[in-house]
Design a protein around this motif. Structure first.
Motif, short mmCIF file in Angstrom:
data_model
loop_
_atom_site.label_atom_id
_atom_site.label_comp_id
_atom_site.label_asym_id
_atom_site.label_seq_id
_atom_site.Cartn_x
_atom_site.Cartn_y
_atom_site.Cartn_z
N PRO A 1 0.83 -1.21 0.00
CA PRO A 1 0.00 0.00 0.00
C PRO A 1 0.87 1.26 0.00
N GLY A 2 0.50 2.23 -0.84
CA GLY A 2 1.25 3.47 -0.90
C GLY A 2 2.22 3.55 -2.07
N VAL A 3 2.48 2.41 -2.73
CA VAL A 3 3.36 2.41 -3.90
C VAL A 3 2.53 2.83 -5.12
N GLU A 4 2.82 4.02 -5.63
CA GLU A 4 2.03 4.58 -6.73
C GLU A 4 2.64 4.29 -8.09
N TRP A 5 3.97 4.33 -8.18
CA TRP A 5 4.65 4.09 -9.45
C TRP A 5 5.88 3.22 -9.21
N ILE A 6 6.08 2.25 -10.09
CA ILE A 6 7.29 1.43 -10.11
C ILE A 6 7.86 1.52 -11.52
N ARG A 7 9.12 1.90 -11.61
CA ARG A 7 9.74 2.06 -12.93
C ARG A 7 11.01 1.21 -12.99
N LEU A 8 11.23 0.51 -14.11
CA LEU A 8 12.29 -0.49 -14.20
C LEU A 8 13.46 0.01 -15.05
N HIS A 9 14.68 -0.16 -14.48
CA HIS A 9 15.89 0.33 -15.14
C HIS A 9 16.94 -0.77 -15.31
#
Length: 432
Positions: A216-224
């Motif tokens: 909960p609270g994770v709005e965006w995950i971006r992969l690098h």
């Protein structure tokens, strides 16, 4: 000079930044006042976290060490410590060449620095760090090292074998960072797709991203920093199904001609690369792809470079960076190939390929005019609030500029924005 003040300077990539943030947390627990990348360091102690990736980065790190060594000689600094990748690789040589440094540490033994200051490392804070980024986003390092051993790359020599962090530990770190106010996570590693093979005997990146997504609270995950060979295709499903997993992939492809991919030891073919890009766009509609290309590697012919130019034209990457080959001692390329392509030809190829990309970048930005996007606000600068869409990673990708006349916006908050205009690099918008 401020007593019990430490200045930490971080060179290189975001993986180094995470190490610096962990060190800052430990030092603050011991009562130190810590500054990071200060324009005018004034502490009694300085710690330089170095980069050793390519020639330019190494030179920049050495120049920074010399600058602080001079400050120490002039009495403006009491202690000078150096850590990180450059120090890991050239520890003995640096110790001889720059004796003003009190001690050099490698990439992984920086905890000894605390002991040398007469302090203890606090295991209970192992997942904690003091963020140097805006408090709404953080970099999340899921592994160290690399097993890929590309011909030109010194990273495996510096960092050693791939070592994954356990899923439970990463999820706990995410929960901790959310408690600090972090909403957006840049998931980083030297090579993401190898995650889990050492611990779980199979690629576990899709499962890991699902578990992070559930917090909960994770709005965006971006992969690098993904690798194209043996890509874990179940990740496509995760990106489609999870609204908080950004439709964004940073995948370094380096080249396209089979001749160069073979010389670079990339273990992927031209046909497979084109197929993977097509699969990305089919399986994850709307995905934005970022890649990195290399020009001037030994053996790159004019025909190879023409193939690379054609590739940039055909693939139309949403984001792209490129760099010239830099010979790194100890690598397969350095030991087996002659670095015979003149620097001026390397630079001309780099300029040409980036000019092609720049044309596409402007056109792709213009296509967003008239469309609505969810935007996070990073900062206020001049007459504008500066934000990003899910397709934009901090510091490397285009930004969205919203004029202050649109009203007062809160840093770290999300807004729905209508894109009204674009230029070569950025978008302009108004609040809906």
């Amino acid at each position: 000079m401020k007593r019990k003040t430490v200045d930490i300077i971080t060179m290189g990539c975001s993986k180094n930044l995470v190490d610096s943030e962990q060190l800052i947390r430990q030092l603050e627990e011991e009562g130190y006042c810590v500054t990071h990348d200060s324009e005018s360091p004034k502490g009694e102690i300085a710690v330089i976290n170095t980069c050793g990736f390519i020639g330019d980065a190494k030179e920049e790190s050495i120049n920074m060490i010399l600058e602080f060594a001079q400050a120490k000689e002039e009495g403006d600094l009491e202690k000078l410590y150096v850590m990180g990748c450059l120090s890991e690789r050239y520890l003995k040589e640096l110790s001889i060449e720059i004796p003003q440094v009190d001690k050099f540490y490698g990439k992984f033994n920086w905890k000894e620095l605390l002991a040398d200051l007469g302090k203890s490392y606090h295991d209970e804070f192992c997942i904690e760090r003091s963020l140097t980024t805006p408090k709404h986003y953080a970099y999340l390092k899921i592994s160290e090292g690399c097993d890929r051993k590309c011909a030109y790359c010194a990273i495996p020599i510096i960092t050693g074998r791939h070592v994954s962090k356990p899923i439970e530990e990463i999820v706990e770190e995410v929960k901790y960072l959310v408690s600090l106010g972090v909403k957006e996570f840049q998931v980083i590693a030297q090579e993401l797709t190898y995650y889990g093979i050492d611990l779980y005997k199979k690629q576990m990146l899709p499962e890991l991203i699902e578990q992070i997504s559930d917090v909960p609270g994770v709005e965006w995950i971006r992969l690098h920093y993904a690798y194209p060979a043996h890509f874990p295709t179940d990740l496509f499903r995760v990106m489609r199904e999870r609204d908080n997993v950004c439709k964004y992939m940073d995948i370094a492809l380096q080249h396209i001609s089979d001749n160069m991919l073979s010389k670079m030891k990339r273990h992927v073919s031209k046909e497979e690369t084109y197929g993977l890009i097509e699969q990305f766009r089919k399986e994850v509609p709307g995905i934005h792809l970022r890649t990195t290309l290399m020009v001037g590697h030994p053996g790159e012919t004019e025909e190879d470079f023409e193939e690379l130019k054609e590739f940039v034209h055909k693939a139309q990457f949403d984001r792209m960076g490129a760099f010239t080959y830099s010979e790194e001692e100890g690598t397969y390329s350095a030991n087996n190939y002659e670095d015979s392509i003149p620097q001026e030809i390397k630079q001309a190829r780099l300029d040409e390929i980036m000019n092609i990309q720049q044309e596409f970048a402007g056109k792709l930005s213009a296509q967003k005019v008239g469309k609505e996007f969810k935007v996070i606000i990073d900062r206020s600068e001049g007459d504008y609030y500066i934000g990003r869409t899910e397709f934009d990673s901090p510091e490397v990708d285009p930004e969205v500029l919203i004029h202050h006349q649109e009203g007062e916006l809160k840093i770290g908050h999300f807004y729905h924005v209508l894109i009204t205009d674009s230029d070569e690099f950025d978008l302009f918008g108004k609040i809906i």
